[in-house]
Write a protein that holds these residues in place. Sequence first.
Motif, PDB file in Angstrom:
ATOM      1  N   ALA A   1     -55.085  16.100 -38.863  1.00 29.12           N
ATOM      2  CA  ALA A   1     -56.176  15.169 -39.089  1.00 29.12           C
ATOM      3  C   ALA A   1     -55.401  13.869 -39.484  1.00 29.12           C
ATOM      4  CB  ALA A   1     -56.822  15.608 -40.598  1.00 29.12           C
ATOM      5  N   PRO A   2     -55.941  12.552 -39.503  1.00 24.18           N
ATOM      6  CA  PRO A   2     -55.580  11.454 -39.562  1.00 24.18           C
ATOM      7  C   PRO A   2     -55.392  11.383 -41.439  1.00 24.18           C
ATOM      8  CG  PRO A   2     -57.624  11.172 -38.590  1.00 24.18           C
ATOM      9  CD  PRO A   2     -57.556  12.509 -38.864  1.00 24.18           C
ATOM     10  N   PHE A   3     -54.285  10.645 -41.655  1.00 25.24           N
ATOM     11  CA  PHE A   3     -53.937  10.504 -43.249  1.00 25.24           C
ATOM     12  C   PHE A   3     -55.217  10.148 -44.012  1.00 25.24           C
ATOM     13  CE2 PHE A   3     -51.578   9.311 -46.997  1.00 25.24           C
ATOM     14  CZ  PHE A   3     -50.897  10.542 -47.221  1.00 25.24           C
ATOM     15  N   GLU A   4     -56.032   9.323 -43.573  1.00 26.13           N
ATOM     16  CA  GLU A   4     -57.169   8.719 -44.406  1.00 26.13           C
ATOM     17  C   GLU A   4     -58.160   9.871 -44.559  1.00 26.13           C
ATOM     18  OE1 GLU A   4     -55.928   7.197 -41.589  1.00 26.13           O
ATOM     19  OE2 GLU A   4     -55.036   5.513 -42.469  1.00 26.13           O
ATOM     20  N   GLU A   5     -58.401  10.779 -43.885  1.00 31.29           N
ATOM     21  CA  GLU A   5     -59.159  11.919 -43.917  1.00 31.29           C
ATOM     22  C   GLU A   5     -58.551  12.932 -44.882  1.00 31.29           C
ATOM     23  OE1 GLU A   5     -60.945  15.432 -41.126  1.00 31.29           O
ATOM     24  OE2 GLU A   5     -60.447  13.482 -40.207  1.00 31.29           O
ATOM     25  N   THR A   6     -57.267  13.086 -44.910  1.00 32.76           N
ATOM     26  CA  THR A   6     -56.642  13.940 -45.572  1.00 32.76           C
ATOM     27  C   THR A   6     -56.571  13.375 -47.332  1.00 32.76           C
ATOM     28  OG1 THR A   6     -54.846  14.358 -43.776  1.00 32.76           O
ATOM     29  CG2 THR A   6     -54.216  14.860 -46.080  1.00 32.76           C
ATOM     30  N   MET A   7     -56.291  12.086 -47.261  1.00 35.80           N
ATOM     31  CA  MET A   7     -56.385  11.523 -48.606  1.00 35.80           C
ATOM     32  C   MET A   7     -57.933  11.797 -49.086  1.00 35.80           C
ATOM     33  SD  MET A   7     -54.528   7.793 -48.742  1.00 35.80           S
ATOM     34  CE  MET A   7     -55.790   6.828 -47.829  1.00 35.80           C
TER      35      MET A   7
ATOM     36  N   GLU B   1     -50.691  12.442 -63.824  1.00 34.31           N
ATOM     37  CA  GLU B   1     -50.746  13.484 -64.814  1.00 34.31           C
ATOM     38  C   GLU B   1     -50.244  14.950 -64.073  1.00 34.31           C
ATOM     39  OE1 GLU B   1     -54.320  15.968 -66.866  1.00 34.31           O
ATOM     40  OE2 GLU B   1     -54.662  14.005 -66.501  1.00 34.31           O
ATOM     41  N   ILE B   2     -49.559  15.633 -64.764  1.00 34.91           N
ATOM     42  CA  ILE B   2     -49.016  16.872 -64.303  1.00 34.91           C
ATOM     43  C   ILE B   2     -50.052  17.624 -63.719  1.00 34.91           C
ATOM     44  CG2 ILE B   2     -49.324  18.117 -66.660  1.00 34.91           C
ATOM     45  CD1 ILE B   2     -46.649  18.983 -64.025  1.00 34.91           C
ATOM     46  N   GLY B   3     -49.824  18.372 -62.547  1.00 39.31           N
ATOM     47  CA  GLY B   3     -50.816  19.212 -61.661  1.00 39.31           C
ATOM     48  C   GLY B   3     -51.758  18.282 -60.797  1.00 39.31           C
ATOM     49  N   LYS B   4     -51.620  17.027 -60.799  1.00 40.11           N
ATOM     50  CA  LYS B   4     -52.384  16.109 -59.889  1.00 40.11           C
ATOM     51  C   LYS B   4     -51.701  15.609 -59.036  1.00 40.11           C
ATOM     52  CE  LYS B   4     -55.993  16.095 -63.002  1.00 40.11           C
ATOM     53  NZ  LYS B   4     -57.232  16.853 -62.941  1.00 40.11           N
ATOM     54  N   LEU B   5     -52.337  15.297 -57.670  1.00 38.31           N
ATOM     55  CA  LEU B   5     -51.769  14.971 -56.458  1.00 38.31           C
ATOM     56  C   LEU B   5     -52.432  13.295 -56.228  1.00 38.31           C
ATOM     57  CD1 LEU B   5     -52.246  17.496 -53.879  1.00 38.31           C
ATOM     58  CD2 LEU B   5     -50.337  17.205 -55.195  1.00 38.31           C
ATOM     59  N   ARG B   6     -51.818  12.475 -55.639  1.00 33.60           N
ATOM     60  CA  ARG B   6     -52.037  11.303 -55.433  1.00 33.60           C
ATOM     61  C   ARG B   6     -51.527  11.010 -54.107  1.00 33.60           C
ATOM     62  NH1 ARG B   6     -51.850   6.727 -59.772  1.00 33.60           N
ATOM     63  NH2 ARG B   6     -53.573   5.980 -58.158  1.00 33.60           N
ATOM     64  N   LEU B   7     -52.316  10.866 -52.836  1.00 29.62           N
ATOM     65  CA  LEU B   7     -52.092  10.384 -51.627  1.00 29.62           C
ATOM     66  C   LEU B   7     -52.296   8.948 -51.406  1.00 29.62           C
ATOM     67  CD1 LEU B   7     -52.935  13.612 -51.619  1.00 29.62           C
ATOM     68  CD2 LEU B   7     -52.897  13.401 -49.101  1.00 29.62           C
ATOM     69  N   ARG B   8     -51.387   8.439 -50.802  1.00 20.22           N
ATOM     70  CA  ARG B   8     -51.466   6.935 -50.580  1.00 20.22           C
ATOM     71  C   ARG B   8     -50.723   6.573 -49.274  1.00 20.22           C
ATOM     72  NH1 ARG B   8     -54.736   7.389 -53.694  1.00 20.22           N
ATOM     73  NH2 ARG B   8     -55.076   6.387 -55.924  1.00 20.22           N
ATOM     74  N   TYR B   9     -50.939   5.468 -48.690  1.00 21.77           N
ATOM     75  CA  TYR B   9     -50.323   5.235 -47.480  1.00 21.77           C
ATOM     76  C   TYR B   9     -49.515   4.029 -47.434  1.00 21.77           C
ATOM     77  CZ  TYR B   9     -54.448   1.968 -46.677  1.00 21.77           C
ATOM     78  OH  TYR B   9     -55.332   1.143 -46.906  1.00 21.77           O
ATOM     79  N   GLN B  10     -49.487   3.349 -48.679  1.00 21.42           N
ATOM     80  CA  GLN B  10     -48.857   2.278 -48.906  1.00 21.42           C
ATOM     81  C   GLN B  10     -48.755   1.791 -50.409  1.00 21.42           C
ATOM     82  OE1 GLN B  10     -50.476  -1.207 -46.849  1.00 21.42           O
ATOM     83  NE2 GLN B  10     -51.993  -1.479 -48.395  1.00 21.42           N
ATOM     84  N   GLY B  11     -47.868   0.879 -50.691  1.00 24.20           N
ATOM     85  CA  GLY B  11     -47.505   0.615 -52.227  1.00 24.20           C
ATOM     86  C   GLY B  11     -46.202   0.390 -52.479  1.00 24.20           C
TER      87      GLY B  11
END
Length: 186
Positions: A175-181, A96-106
């Motif tokens: 920070a590690p990416f997992e912590e950032t997510m 959705e507009i305005g939302k972020l989704r952080l992922r490390y794979q896919g």
Amino acid sequence: MRWIAGLGNPGTAYQGTRHNVGFMVIDELAKRWGINVTQSKCKALIGEGNVQGTKVFLIKPMTYMNLSGESVRSFLDYYKGEIADGVIVYDDLDTEIGKLRLRYQGSAGGHNGIKSLIQHLGTQTFDRVRMGISRPQPGKNIADYVLSPFPKSEQQQLAEMISAACDALEFRLKAPFEETMAKFNR
């Protein structure tokens, strides 16, 4: 060394379009951190700086979206960079507009820029910030939609999303990416 690549299309015709939200994030980071993203190298515009004691590269591939992987691969080869030290920022129709989704794979999920990255990096495992642009109304052409500018009614959400993405990417420097997510996925 850390690197951040924002996906988009070069040229003024694409400035401000939904497909260029990755470039918008790079531009905002460049402003925040005082980095000039003007060096033409590796099929990209690149800026280099020191942020919080970390060497950082900001990358805007100039290959057009569908060939983004060529530029990122060229950067990694030239600078002897590691995939694990970078983050890809790009638009996402399914968020959705305005939302972020952080992922490390896919998978690429139909995004041709990500498809090109997977092809050139040889993996689906890389850190990414997906910037929500929402889907168009049923029956509307997706290509036309992603290449259209954000309407005035979405400008505030866009500005807040870009700011949040920049905050997440700045946090990621230390920070590690997992912590950032965990901190920035909403």
